[in-house]
Design an enzyme around this catalytic site. Structure first.
Site, PDB file in Angstrom:
ATOM      1  N   ASP A 169     -33.474  30.798   5.809  1.00 35.73           N
ATOM      2  CA  ASP A 169     -34.734  30.478   6.501  1.00 35.73           C
ATOM      3  C   ASP A 169     -35.605  31.714   6.327  1.00 35.73           C
ATOM      4  OD1 ASP A 169     -36.840  29.974   8.206  1.00 35.73           O
ATOM      5  OD2 ASP A 169     -35.585  29.278   9.874  1.00 35.73           O
TER       6      ASP A 169
ATOM      7  N   ASP B 151     -41.313  59.852  15.261  1.00 36.76           N
ATOM      8  CA  ASP B 151     -42.728  59.781  14.869  1.00 36.76           C
ATOM      9  C   ASP B 151     -42.972  58.741  13.775  1.00 36.76           C
ATOM     10  OD1 ASP B 151     -41.416  61.130  12.926  1.00 36.76           O
ATOM     11  OD2 ASP B 151     -42.800  62.840  12.848  1.00 36.76           O
TER      12      ASP B 151
ATOM     13  N   HIS C 192     -30.161  31.977  15.398  1.00 36.09           N
ATOM     14  CA  HIS C 192     -30.990  33.166  15.145  1.00 36.09           C
ATOM     15  C   HIS C 192     -30.239  34.248  14.391  1.00 36.09           C
ATOM     16  CE1 HIS C 192     -34.024  32.074  18.541  1.00 36.09           C
ATOM     17  NE2 HIS C 192     -34.224  31.402  17.428  1.00 36.09           N
TER      18      HIS C 192
ATOM     19  N   HIS D 221     -32.354  22.054  18.534  1.00 34.80           N
ATOM     20  CA  HIS D 221     -33.732  22.550  18.576  1.00 34.80           C
ATOM     21  C   HIS D 221     -34.695  21.415  18.239  1.00 34.80           C
ATOM     22  CE1 HIS D 221     -33.904  22.751  14.135  1.00 34.80           C
ATOM     23  NE2 HIS D 221     -32.716  23.337  14.166  1.00 34.80           N
TER      24      HIS D 221
ATOM     25  N   TYR E 274     -25.614  21.391  13.064  1.00 37.02           N
ATOM     26  CA  TYR E 274     -24.798  22.600  13.197  1.00 37.02           C
ATOM     27  C   TYR E 274     -23.488  22.174  13.842  1.00 37.02           C
ATOM     28  CZ  TYR E 274     -29.636  23.977  12.719  1.00 37.02           C
ATOM     29  OH  TYR E 274     -30.929  24.066  12.281  1.00 37.02           O
TER      30      TYR E 274
ATOM     31  N   ARG F 275     -29.958  23.280   7.670  1.00 40.77           N
ATOM     32  CA  ARG F 275     -31.331  23.014   8.106  1.00 40.77           C
ATOM     33  C   ARG F 275     -32.180  22.881   6.852  1.00 40.77           C
ATOM     34  NH1 ARG F 275     -31.744  26.606  11.499  1.00 40.77           N
ATOM     35  NH2 ARG F 275     -32.850  28.341  10.556  1.00 40.77           N
TER      36      ARG F 275
ATOM     37  N   ASP G  31     -42.953  29.222   6.244  1.00 39.20           N
ATOM     38  CA  ASP G  31     -41.694  29.104   6.992  1.00 39.20           C
ATOM     39  C   ASP G  31     -40.850  28.022   6.321  1.00 39.20           C
ATOM     40  OD1 ASP G  31     -39.732  29.071   8.908  1.00 39.20           O
ATOM     41  OD2 ASP G  31     -41.008  28.304  10.526  1.00 39.20           O
TER      42      ASP G  31
ATOM     43  N   HIS H  16     -42.991  22.935  14.859  1.00 37.17           N
ATOM     44  CA  HIS H  16     -43.878  23.813  15.624  1.00 37.17           C
ATOM     45  C   HIS H  16     -45.136  23.992  14.800  1.00 37.17           C
ATOM     46  CE1 HIS H  16     -42.725  27.193  12.952  1.00 37.17           C
ATOM     47  NE2 HIS H  16     -41.475  26.819  13.117  1.00 37.17           N
TER      48      HIS H  16
ATOM     49  N   GLU I 131     -38.374  20.560  10.471  1.00 37.94           N
ATOM     50  CA  GLU I 131     -37.167  21.341  10.236  1.00 37.94           C
ATOM     51  C   GLU I 131     -35.937  20.827  10.971  1.00 37.94           C
ATOM     52  OE1 GLU I 131     -37.218  25.272  12.108  1.00 37.94           O
ATOM     53  OE2 GLU I 131     -39.354  25.005  12.466  1.00 37.94           O
TER      54      GLU I 131
ATOM     55  N   HIS J 186     -44.853  30.814  14.707  1.00 35.19           N
ATOM     56  CA  HIS J 186     -44.931  29.804  15.769  1.00 35.19           C
ATOM     57  C   HIS J 186     -46.364  29.913  16.274  1.00 35.19           C
ATOM     58  CE1 HIS J 186     -40.312  30.251  16.444  1.00 35.19           C
ATOM     59  NE2 HIS J 186     -40.604  29.620  15.333  1.00 35.19           N
TER      60      HIS J 186
ATOM     61  N   GLU K  27     -36.292  22.847   6.017  1.00 35.37           N
ATOM     62  CA  GLU K  27     -37.589  23.083   6.669  1.00 35.37           C
ATOM     63  C   GLU K  27     -38.706  23.153   5.638  1.00 35.37           C
ATOM     64  OE1 GLU K  27     -37.910  26.834   8.789  1.00 35.37           O
ATOM     65  OE2 GLU K  27     -39.604  26.060   9.956  1.00 35.37           O
TER      66      GLU K  27
END
Ligand code: GLY
Ligand code: MN
Ligand code: MN
Length: 465
Positions: free
Chosen positions: A264, A40, A247, A358, A416, A433, A275, A362, A412, A369, A435
């Protein structure tokens, strides 16, 4: 967040929608449902971005109707003293017109009874397609009721249109009020990154153990401390080789002296996302190979930023970034010149995807996004075909979006580097990275996320402090 952030801008947005609905059009916009987490317990409630854009209203169980004549109708939860003891105050339909600037408001329990009459004698019904499970079936049910009254002379709408097409275009250009919230969101996120960097250096200097989730805790502290309602997306805090997992989530890995840490993370403030990614040495000092790759990613980001201006295309920053990153990969031996050939060959054959898989940007807005077409609407029929050298598939290209002041996008780039044959060993397992968030201005763009440093020397200085 205020339950109702009524401001003239919401009414003005509704008027702009009304003006685009065509003769006798009507638009239907539900907010998001509450979602069960387990048993619940619900997930923290988050309104629907389209609904919020047009109302500033954050209660669940609410619907907005806009008709072509400019009238807005809200359906919302009724006042209920018993429920309000448990769940908090509700606005209620009586107070809604004055607070939200809508012309009518009814209890949401009356939706099914009232909607057929509101749809009667309309020509077109607009609603967001493919965004709310069951919405089109619900609308079909109302339309069936209208059709059943045909012999009594009722006309049933004969056109259904996707409201996202209108709203996505409107949301793509951030108005001054939206830009102001986005700046404040980015500022809070930047402070959170600073806090995490400083914490990392202090703990490692003291010789104490530090885990990824502890840096996540520093981020969350700073978000809430400055009034942000939540993270805009799941925070990534990745130590060492974990940074090569795109991710990855903040988990329990130990952060070791000598590791890079990739964070990130961005907060959501009053419905708007930020972001930001920074990559920093856990102990406050970049090693030689880490610094070489870091400076390359930063140079590629600078090239991308320089490519953002009104009249440029959305794809231009990505192409500018690829030029710098790919040349750097060739120079540093991350790509084998004998195999990849010239810079142009390496880009055409997409050899850079070995270490950069990537895209560079965006849209950013209420959704991290954010919505908005990446194709220039006026040129949608200019299709060209190309063969993707990696998948072997035929890809259809269309001219990418022309940038205008008020559009907001991320920049960004990253690198890698996984262990692999021919890859210089000193770069193995380094993931970087960087960004930032940009708003297109009259002459270029404004970076709204730079309250956290980005130059390697400045990051080291901050972490010494
Ligand atoms: N944090 C999600 C992204 O960078 O796109
Ligand atoms: Mn991003
Ligand atoms: Mn990000």
């Amino acid at each position: 967040m205020n339950a109702c952030l009524h401001s003239p801008c919401h009414a003005e947005r509704r008027a702009r929608v009304a003006a685009q609905l065509g003769p006798d059009g009507i638009a239907i916009v539900p907010t998001a449902p509450e979602r069960a987490r387990n048993r619940d317990s619900d997930f923290a409630y988050r309104h629907d971005s389209y609904f919020y854009y047009l109302t500033g209203f954050t209660e669940p169980n609410a619907w907005l109707l806009i008709s072509a004549d400019g009238q807005s109708t809200l359906f919302c939860q009724p006042k209920d003293p018993e429920r309000e003891i448990w769940d908090g105050l509700r606005l209620g339909p009586q107070a809604a017109p004055a607070r939200l600037g809508v012309q009518q408001a009814y209890e949401v329990t009356e939706l099914d009874a009232r909607l057929p009459r509101l749809l009667e004698n309309r020509r077109s019904v607009w609603f967001p397609f493919a965004t709310h499970a069951g919405l089109s079936q619900r609308i079909d049910g109302w339309l069936q009721t209208v059709r059943a009254r045909a012999r009594a002379g009722a006309l049933c709408p004969h056109t259904q249109r996707d409201l996202c097409v209108l709203l996505d275009e409107m949301r793509l250009i951030k108005d001054p009020q939206e830009q102001d919230i986005m700046r404040r969101a980015a500022d809070i996120s930047a402070r959170a990154h600073v806090r995490a960097m400083q914490r990392s250096a202090a703990v490692l200097r003291a010789g104490q153990p530090l885990r990824e989730y502890q840096l996540e805790a520093e981020l969350l502290h700073e978000f809430r401390q400055h009034g942000a309602q939540s993270p805009a997306y799941n925070s990534i805090v990745a130590a060492g080789a974990n940074a090569c997992v795109l991710h990855y989530r903040a988990d329990q890995a130990l952060i070791r002296d000598g590791d890079l840490v990739l964070i990130d993370a961005g907060c959501e403030l009053d419905g708007y996302a930020s972001d930001i990614t920074r990559t920093f040495p856990a102990n406050g000092r970049f090693s030689g190979p880490q610094r070489a790759l870091y400076d390359l990613v930063l140079a590629s980001q600078e090239a991308a930023i320089a490519a953002i201006r009104p009249g440029a295309r959305f794809g231009d920053p990505h192409q500018a970034c690829l030029q710098v990153l790919t040349q750097g990969m060739l120079d540093l031996g991350l790509l084998d010149k004998n195999h990849s050939g010239t810079l142009d060959d390496a880009i055409a054959q997409r050899h850079y995807v070995a270490h950069y898989m990537h895209r560079t940007s965006h849209w950013l807005g209420m959704d991290v996004h954010d919505c908005g077409s990446y194709v220039e609407p006026a040129e949608i029929d200019q299709v060209s075909e190309r063969n993707d050298p990696h998948s072997g598939e035929t890809v259809l290209d269309r001219p990418s979006r022309i940038l205008h002041p008020g559009m907001a996008l991320t920049i960004e780039p990253g690198l890698y580097v996984r262990p692999g044959e021919g890859v210089p060993r000193e770069f193995w397992n380094i993931g970087i990275r960087i960004e930032d968030d940009a708003i297109v201005s009259a002459s270029g763009c404004t970076l709204i996320s730079r309250a956290v440093p980005v130059q390697a020397d400045e990051i080291e200085a901050l972490m010494r402090g």
